[in-house]
Design a protein around this motif. Structure first.
Motif, PDB file in Angstrom:
ATOM      1  N   ASN A   1       0.846  -1.198   0.000  1.00 41.31           N
ATOM      2  CA  ASN A   1       0.000   0.000   0.000  1.00 41.31           C
ATOM      3  C   ASN A   1       0.882   1.249   0.000  1.00 41.31           C
ATOM      4  O   ASN A   1       2.120   1.168   0.000  1.00 41.31           O
ATOM      5  N   GLY A   2       0.244   2.413   0.049  1.00 40.79           N
ATOM      6  CA  GLY A   2       0.983   3.659   0.000  1.00 40.79           C
ATOM      7  C   GLY A   2       1.865   3.897   1.207  1.00 40.79           C
ATOM      8  O   GLY A   2       2.909   4.554   1.105  1.00 40.79           O
ATOM      9  N   GLY A   3       1.449   3.364   2.346  1.00 41.15           N
ATOM     10  CA  GLY A   3       2.270   3.524   3.542  1.00 41.15           C
ATOM     11  C   GLY A   3       3.625   2.873   3.393  1.00 41.15           C
ATOM     12  O   GLY A   3       4.661   3.461   3.764  1.00 41.15           O
TER      13      GLY A   3
ATOM     14  N   VAL B   1       0.243   6.345   8.379  1.00 41.96           N
ATOM     15  CA  VAL B   1       0.647   6.356   9.789  1.00 41.96           C
ATOM     16  C   VAL B   1       0.994   4.956  10.261  1.00 41.96           C
ATOM     17  O   VAL B   1       1.997   4.751  10.963  1.00 41.96           O
ATOM     18  N   GLU B   2       0.185   3.977   9.900  1.00 39.17           N
ATOM     19  CA  GLU B   2       0.439   2.603  10.350  1.00 39.17           C
ATOM     20  C   GLU B   2       1.798   2.109   9.867  1.00 39.17           C
ATOM     21  O   GLU B   2       2.545   1.471  10.620  1.00 39.17           O
ATOM     22  N   ALA B   3       2.132   2.368   8.623  1.00 35.52           N
ATOM     23  CA  ALA B   3       3.416   1.902   8.081  1.00 35.52           C
ATOM     24  C   ALA B   3       4.586   2.630   8.732  1.00 35.52           C
ATOM     25  O   ALA B   3       5.598   2.010   9.098  1.00 35.52           O
ATOM     26  N   VAL B   4       4.466   3.944   8.882  1.00 41.50           N
ATOM     27  CA  VAL B   4       5.542   4.704   9.517  1.00 41.50           C
ATOM     28  C   VAL B   4       5.737   4.245  10.952  1.00 41.50           C
ATOM     29  O   VAL B   4       6.872   4.054  11.416  1.00 41.50           O
ATOM     30  N   ASP B   5       4.643   4.045  11.677  1.00 42.30           N
ATOM     31  CA  ASP B   5       4.743   3.630  13.075  1.00 42.30           C
ATOM     32  C   ASP B   5       5.358   2.238  13.201  1.00 42.30           C
ATOM     33  O   ASP B   5       6.059   1.936  14.176  1.00 42.30           O
TER      34      ASP B   5
END
Length: 548
Positions: free
Chosen positions: A11-13, A40-44
């Motif tokens: 996905n984009g994250g 946010v989920e991917a960065v976190d």
């Protein structure tokens, strides 16, 4: 797509994380939303996500993170109101030319611009972002998202710099992405040969040279130091140029151009070399400061629009500061010895005068410099201590330590302090703020409490907007809007789970600041200005009051 040069992301994250890793970004600031959740989920999961309490603080923190590292920072916001909340801080980054990648959400791609009234939707969000950013774009397909992000980063990093905003429809964030990575490289300009010949010839004649360094000299410290020492010139700086040459260098006068002694030097200089400065109104006495005539003025700036914009210059070099200074160095000649000695005398004079004028606050300035490591960041909000001595007397040794709102907006210091502190968690950071400025984003104390950076928040409490109060007391018959209710900072710190210390006497400054700066985590330090005592003369900003 079968081409092996392409990479697929779930996905984009995941794509955003990959781009941020290319950029060397390990910490991102923002607020989670239904319109940025995959990001946010991917960065976190892969990096560090810092959940600030207001979108403006996200951009301020990302801005200072980039300044403290000398690179780029990243902020994530929601669409509509969230993007609008970020706008003021994007204006600051635009005024400063600092590199920020601002990624915000958007409604589903098929409904862009339809005006249906989706939650968080606003009219012409891209137009709003374009107005407050150096670059703004919309992700319109899963195949182009990586290109858009890298183009934005490239624009943010290219001189003269500024924030780059990308709006990303939520359906495209959730979709699988295909990407062909391309390295992000900053734009480089060469030194123009004809203009260099003219400038070098003038520099070679200088017997009483002065140099004025702005933010554009921040990455040319070695070259600038070499030229200062080869010429024996005095170095004036804008606020943004501080630390390009460490301010304990005997030829660094610093941010004192408008003092009587600074004006006298400008009047007597036979050559002035200016580098990457905007000549802002508050650093030129509302453009009342007199500089040498155009035929004695060499100006270096990577931004063509800046050349001659404020003060005329007959010798202009559109080039990177480091390259231009290195090209000028072989043509330098030593100044008259009496001139260089005068430079050193003026340096001592302007500092001693200011130190005396700020009265008991001088003890705080002295203590800060004594207890802070040379590379510590000092993030300063717009407040009397910053404007009077923090931006001048408190020595800076590296441009990355010198973080403040160059556009003059109040309330941004705490967010900047958070970003700078998390840019290098091992290095102590100090915020200098007033009670009025701190109140603008008081909620960020909860971010400090949650993230536990090595941050000393030094709040100077005078019960309101002291600068404007002083202006009204001087020029008006009554006060309007300047006296504010102020919290009990000890109770506030306790409610947030933060250690609290207080300075109410000059003798408290050194031990209190040693304890706070030496702590592994954050501390809120209140400076009780009523108890500490006043400056010798109330500080008023260098702005013109019609009829006054």
């Amino acid at each position: 797509m079968s081409d092996t040069s392409y990479t697929t992301y779930a996905n984009g994250g995941d794509l955003l994380v990959a781009v941020l890793k290319e950029l060397g970004v390990d910490t991102v600031f923002g607020i989670v939303s239904v319109h940025n959740l995959p990001l946010v989920e991917a960065v976190d999961r892969e990096l560090r996500f810092v959940p600030v309490r207001h979108e403006a603080s996200a951009v301020n923190a990302a801005d200072a993170y980039g300044r403290a590292r000398g690179t780029i920072g990243c902020a994530l916001t929601s669409t509509g109101t969230g993007a609008g909340n970020a706008a003021g801080s994007l204006i600051e980054a635009l005024a400063s030319g600092t590199s920020v990648l601002h990624v915000t959400g958007q409604v589903e791609a098929e409904f862009l611009g339809s005006g249906r009234g989706f939650i968080h939707e606003t009219k012409n969000q891209l137009g709003m972002l374009d107005a407050v950013s150096a670059y703004a774009a919309t992700v319109r397909s899963t195949e182009e998202a990586g290109d858009v992000l890298r183009a934005a980063a490239r624009a943010a990093l290219a001189a003269p710099g500024g924030p780059a905003s990308v709006e990303w429809p939520i359906d495209l964030q959730y979709a699988e992405q295909t990407d062909a990575p391309v390295a992000v490289e900053p734009t480089v300009t060469s030194v123009p040969a004809a203009e260099l010949t003219s400038a070098a010839a003038l520099l070679a004649t200088a017997e009483r040279p002065l140099i004025w360094a702005g933010g554009g000299a921040a990455r040319a410290g070695a070259e600038l130091t070499a030229l200062v020492e080869a010429t024996g010139a005095g170095l004036l700086t804008s606020n943004s140029g501080r630390g390009a040459v460490p301010e304990d260098h005997p030829q660094v006068i610093g941010n004192f151009a408008t003092t009587p002694a600074g004006r006298a030097l400008l009047a007597d200089a036979d050559v002035l070399l200016t580098i990457g400065t905007h000549f802002r109104s508050n650093e030129t006495a509302d453009y009342g400061l007199q500089l040498p005539d155009a035929d004695r003025h060499i100006q270096i700036d990577v931004d063509a629009a800046a050349l001659g914009r404020v003060y005329p210059a007959a010798h202009t070099l559109r080039a990177d500061a480091a390259d231009a200074l290195a090209a000028l160095l072989p043509h330098a000649r030593a100044a008259e010895p009496s001139w260089t000695q005068r430079i050193k005398d003026v340096r001592a004079e302007v500092r001693a005068t200011l130190h005396d004028n700020i009265g008991p606050q001088a003890a705080i300035c002295d203590a800060l410099r004594a207890v802070l490591p040379r590379d510590a960041v000092v993030a300063r909000d717009v407040t009397i201590p910053s404007s009077s001595w923090g931006n001048r007397l408190l020595e800076m040794y590296d441009p990355r330590s010198n973080v403040f709102p160059r556009g003059g907006g109040i309330g941004q210091g705490l967010g900047m302090g958070i970003g700078a502190a998390l840019a290098d968690p091992e290095r102590p950071t100090v915020v200098i703020a007033g009670d009025g400025g701190l109140a603008v984003h008081l909620g960020e104390l909860l971010t400090v409490a949650q993230e536990r950076p090595r941050l000393t928040v030094l709040v100077f409490n005078d019960g309101g907007y002291g600068v404007l109060r002083n202006m009204q007391d001087r020029y008006s018959e009554r006060r309007s809007g300047v006296d504010l209710a102020t919290p009990d900072f000890e109770l506030l710190a306790r409610a947030c789970g933060l250690p609290y210390l207080r300075i109410a006497d000059a003798e408290h400054a050194r031990p209190v600041l040693e304890q706070a700066v030496g702590a592994e985590g954050p501390t809120l330090v209140e400076v009780d200005l009523a108890a500490l005592g006043p400056m010798k003369n109330p500080f008023t900003p260098p702005v013109k009051i019609p009829g006054a």
